[in-house]
Design a protein around this motif. Sequence first.
Motif, PDB file in Angstrom:
ATOM      1  N   ARG A 116      -4.898   5.069  71.921  1.00 33.51           N
ATOM      2  CA  ARG A 116      -4.664   4.370  73.193  1.00 33.51           C
ATOM      3  C   ARG A 116      -3.181   4.446  73.546  1.00 33.51           C
ATOM      4  N   SER A 117      -2.908   4.865  74.769  1.00 34.74           N
ATOM      5  CA  SER A 117      -1.538   4.877  75.265  1.00 34.74           C
ATOM      6  C   SER A 117      -1.132   3.475  75.689  1.00 34.74           C
ATOM      7  N   GLU A 118       0.141   3.183  75.510  1.00 36.46           N
ATOM      8  CA  GLU A 118       0.640   1.866  75.864  1.00 36.46           C
ATOM      9  C   GLU A 118       0.813   1.733  77.377  1.00 36.46           C
ATOM     10  N   LEU A 119       0.783   0.484  77.829  1.00 33.69           N
ATOM     11  CA  LEU A 119       1.058   0.202  79.240  1.00 33.69           C
ATOM     12  C   LEU A 119       2.565   0.045  79.421  1.00 33.69           C
ATOM     13  N   VAL A 120       3.244   1.175  79.391  1.00 35.69           N
ATOM     14  CA  VAL A 120       4.688   1.212  79.589  1.00 35.69           C
ATOM     15  C   VAL A 120       4.975   2.151  80.743  1.00 35.69           C
ATOM     16  N   HIS A 121       6.228   2.200  81.164  1.00 32.36           N
ATOM     17  CA  HIS A 121       6.595   3.103  82.250  1.00 32.36           C
ATOM     18  C   HIS A 121       6.219   4.530  81.855  1.00 32.36           C
ATOM     19  N   HIS A 122       5.708   5.279  82.807  1.00 30.33           N
ATOM     20  CA  HIS A 122       5.146   6.600  82.498  1.00 30.33           C
ATOM     21  C   HIS A 122       6.153   7.531  81.829  1.00 30.33           C
ATOM     22  N   THR A 123       7.429   7.341  82.077  1.00 36.51           N
ATOM     23  CA  THR A 123       8.435   8.219  81.472  1.00 36.51           C
ATOM     24  C   THR A 123       8.576   8.004  79.971  1.00 36.51           C
ATOM     25  N   GLN A 124       8.054   6.890  79.456  1.00 35.46           N
ATOM     26  CA  GLN A 124       8.158   6.600  78.029  1.00 35.46           C
ATOM     27  C   GLN A 124       6.998   7.179  77.220  1.00 35.46           C
ATOM     28  N   LEU A 125       6.017   7.742  77.890  1.00 36.81           N
ATOM     29  CA  LEU A 125       4.856   8.303  77.202  1.00 36.81           C
ATOM     30  C   LEU A 125       5.131   9.760  76.835  1.00 36.81           C
ATOM     31  N   LYS A 126       4.971  10.095  75.573  1.00 39.12           N
ATOM     32  CA  LYS A 126       5.261  11.433  75.075  1.00 39.12           C
ATOM     33  C   LYS A 126       3.987  12.083  74.536  1.00 39.12           C
ATOM     34  N   TYR A 127       3.923  13.416  74.658  1.00 39.22           N
ATOM     35  CA  TYR A 127       2.773  14.138  74.113  1.00 39.22           C
ATOM     36  C   TYR A 127       3.194  14.959  72.903  1.00 39.22           C
ATOM     37  N   GLY A 128       2.189  15.376  72.112  1.00 38.47           N
ATOM     38  CA  GLY A 128       2.455  16.228  70.965  1.00 38.47           C
ATOM     39  C   GLY A 128       3.103  15.509  69.800  1.00 38.47           C
ATOM     40  N   VAL A 129       2.974  14.194  69.742  1.00 40.34           N
ATOM     41  CA  VAL A 129       3.629  13.408  68.691  1.00 40.34           C
ATOM     42  C   VAL A 129       2.702  13.218  67.495  1.00 40.34           C
ATOM     43  N   LEU A 130       1.428  12.929  67.757  1.00 41.12           N
ATOM     44  CA  LEU A 130       0.460  12.685  66.691  1.00 41.12           C
ATOM     45  C   LEU A 130      -0.602  13.781  66.683  1.00 41.12           C
ATOM     46  N   GLU A 131      -0.895  14.318  65.509  1.00 40.56           N
ATOM     47  CA  GLU A 131      -1.912  15.353  65.364  1.00 40.56           C
ATOM     48  C   GLU A 131      -3.271  14.821  65.811  1.00 40.56           C
ATOM     49  N   GLY A 132      -3.945  15.593  66.648  1.00 42.63           N
ATOM     50  CA  GLY A 132      -5.271  15.216  67.113  1.00 42.63           C
ATOM     51  C   GLY A 132      -5.290  14.417  68.397  1.00 42.63           C
ATOM     52  N   VAL A 133      -4.149  13.882  68.814  1.00 35.72           N
ATOM     53  CA  VAL A 133      -4.084  13.080  70.037  1.00 35.72           C
ATOM     54  C   VAL A 133      -3.851  14.006  71.225  1.00 35.72           C
ATOM     55  N   GLN A 169     -15.338   0.311  90.133  1.00 30.80           N
ATOM     56  CA  GLN A 169     -14.462   1.142  89.316  1.00 30.80           C
ATOM     57  C   GLN A 169     -13.080   1.312  89.942  1.00 30.80           C
ATOM     58  N   VAL A 170     -13.004   1.393  91.249  1.00 34.33           N
ATOM     59  CA  VAL A 170     -11.687   1.505  91.897  1.00 34.33           C
ATOM     60  C   VAL A 170     -10.886   0.227  91.678  1.00 34.33           C
ATOM     61  N   PHE A 171     -11.511  -0.933  91.862  1.00 36.01           N
ATOM     62  CA  PHE A 171     -10.807  -2.196  91.600  1.00 36.01           C
ATOM     63  C   PHE A 171     -10.385  -2.280  90.130  1.00 36.01           C
ATOM     64  N   ASP A 172     -11.261  -1.838  89.252  1.00 37.20           N
ATOM     65  CA  ASP A 172     -10.968  -1.820  87.814  1.00 37.20           C
ATOM     66  C   ASP A 172      -9.753  -0.938  87.538  1.00 37.20           C
ATOM     67  N   TRP A 173      -9.747   0.259  88.101  1.00 35.43           N
ATOM     68  CA  TRP A 173      -8.621   1.169  87.870  1.00 35.43           C
ATOM     69  C   TRP A 173      -7.319   0.564  88.401  1.00 35.43           C
ATOM     70  N   LEU A 174      -7.371   0.032  89.595  1.00 33.92           N
ATOM     71  CA  LEU A 174      -6.163  -0.555  90.190  1.00 33.92           C
ATOM     72  C   LEU A 174      -5.656  -1.733  89.364  1.00 33.92           C
ATOM     73  N   ALA A 175      -6.577  -2.498  88.798  1.00 33.24           N
ATOM     74  CA  ALA A 175      -6.193  -3.680  88.021  1.00 33.24           C
ATOM     75  C   ALA A 175      -5.451  -3.305  86.752  1.00 33.24           C
ATOM     76  N   LEU A 176      -5.879  -2.253  86.094  1.00 37.71           N
ATOM     77  CA  LEU A 176      -5.340  -1.924  84.769  1.00 37.71           C
ATOM     78  C   LEU A 176      -4.381  -0.738  84.779  1.00 37.71           C
ATOM     79  N   ASN A 177      -4.038  -0.260  85.965  1.00 32.08           N
ATOM     80  CA  ASN A 177      -3.076   0.838  86.080  1.00 32.08           C
ATOM     81  C   ASN A 177      -2.021   0.500  87.124  1.00 32.08           C
ATOM     82  N   PRO A 178      -1.184  -0.504  86.843  1.00 33.19           N
ATOM     83  CA  PRO A 178      -0.143  -0.876  87.804  1.00 33.19           C
ATOM     84  C   PRO A 178       0.753   0.308  88.139  1.00 33.19           C
ATOM     85  N   PHE A 179       1.343   0.268  89.301  1.00 32.18           N
ATOM     86  CA  PHE A 179       2.161   1.367  89.805  1.00 32.18           C
ATOM     87  C   PHE A 179       3.180   1.832  88.767  1.00 32.18           C
TER      88      PHE A 179
END
Length: 676
Positions: A116-133, A169-179
């Motif tokens: 699970r990715s954290e709910l942090v600013h998108h610039t803080q999310l990195k790829y290729g860090v954990l094998e299999g993710v 689903q749209v309301f759900d997405w908007l609720a859990l994916n703040p700008f």
Amino acid sequence: MEICAEKEVASLIATPRICGKPAVADAGAWVEKAEHYLRHEFNILGSGWLNVHYGMQAPGIAGRNYSSDKVTVGGVLASLPENVRKSSEELLELASQAVPGYTPIDWHIDIKSGYRSELVHHTQLKYGVLEGVDLKVTADLSRCYHLPVLASAWQATGECKYLDEIIAQVFDWLALNPFETGPGWRANMNVSIRVANWVATLDLLRDALDASDPLHARLVREMKKSLLEHRRYIAANLEFPEGIYHPNHYIANLSGLLLTAIVCRDADPDAMAWRNLALRELASEMERQVMGDGVDYECATAYHALVLEILAVTFIFAARLEGWVGAGEVRKWIGVNLGVENLERLEAMFIALKLFIQPNGQLPLIGDIDAGRLVTLERPGRPYSDWRFICAVGAALFENGELVAENSESDNFSAANRLFGETISSGDVSAVSSDFPKSGFYVMRGKGAYCLITAGSIGTGGKGGHSHNDKLSFTLSIDGRDIFVDPGIYVYTASLAERDAYRSVRAHNTVMVGGEEQNRFLADSVWWGCREDTHCKCLQWETRDERDIFCGAHQGYVRLDTPVVHNRKIVLDKQVAKLLVVDTMQAEKVSLLPAMKWSFMLHPDCLAEVNGDNVQIKSEAVTVCVKSAHAAWEIEDGFYSPEYGIKQKCIRLTQNFPVGIRENRFEFSWQKRNSL
């Protein structure tokens, strides 16, 4: 500016339609897929259908599983800032009003690895860090590919459950994916593709929406408000091609920027400026990224198809949103806004795709393939590598039946019919041997055979982001049966070992010299790109009624202690059903040639039997006999990925020479088994 919901619903209903209803005969296919989404089941990049919810147990990948049953939607909400949390809780309540008992979707999980990715600013999310993710899996969920499917099921049946599920689903997405927060906002391309799917969904639902219904009005208001945020995000995070290895992202960014600027023009005083900028940049990028032979300059066939879809469908959507409706009007809109030269480039891309497609309807997977799409409007159920549907869209757009792919079936016209009506007139759809000298692709056809040869640069202006070490490699299909294949790609950043294995010269139908790659991978960009060592060129191309001839060479091994130039000649004899491959190693010190290993990757449906210097390959009714100048055949385990995220076992024929040889010859002949 404040968005008035009732006004927006009325405006939506009044605008020209982008897309029509699915055919009555296709209703079952749309409903079957939509029922999965009603149950919150998603099949993403080879995952299989999985129920996605907080605390789900993912299947794991490569022996790794990061699932946690401790995660709850309440816990995620509690992690949000108070001002955001209140709005999110309200939106989830609206979701429950639309679908009583609604269970929220976990939008932040890689449903294959469980990470699970954290709910942090998108610039803080990195790829290729954990094998299999694989954050690409997480991102695909938030691209919202499934919403037009639900909307099409509503169009096909009129059943309100599909509309209600979209609202929830749209309301759900908007609720859990703040700008700008969380994986739903990571990588501008993903955000831009979501735009196209939201715009399509709103268009498909226009007959279902009632401005007097509070939930309907709120849905349109929230989506329009978010689309304006999408426009601001896209404009602030453009993935300029100069700084990345995958410039198709920038094409997608400009698609999202254009569509959001048009859709939000009444609420955004800067909309026209951003619209015009997007069009100027799209015109410029088409000039730069579409080569003179009509092929996308990343030199990967699946990315050619993806970029073509993004361009064509975006232009159709944008023209319709601005009131240009028919095929002729859409072409005129493209000519006015992007230039007549780019209209011609777009048509050339359709021609190239048609000629790439094999007689069995599949696109050979040369280079990377990430299973990316812009939006699904065609009948569900096609394999990813079947792009005949987009050729039909091109035929309808240009009102030219000759753009239809060979052996197209009725299902392949479903998207074109929804976009333009059943307007495609018949034309000469037969495909012939063709050369694409700028991109380095050469296609031989005849006597039931299809052979695609790769003999160009590494693509992307010398960066090689999505190309493989496949120079002078070839694919071969006989009577619609794939025999020798390019393996495709299994994963990107989930496993460097898998990525390197798939893009290695060992995985392609050519020779490895000195145990070295043709083009060296980059130390400062392990996932993407490579050096341009090969400088591969075609030296001869001839196509005649009786035979096709290709000769090429690459310089990838001149860097070795004993410099070697690999020359390959391929001849398709159309009179006796035979393919001849001759490899010659050009070197000053022939007595000191380094070790060499030839590989031929077989499709998973193929079986092979070695008998001395001969091999017999069988695939259903087709038998291919292979003769070689050397009795050195071995059968090894191979791998093949028909789509990103799916790995299948196959076999690989090899010849291994500890001391290199100057020349090797292979003769492939075939017959249908009942004629042996």
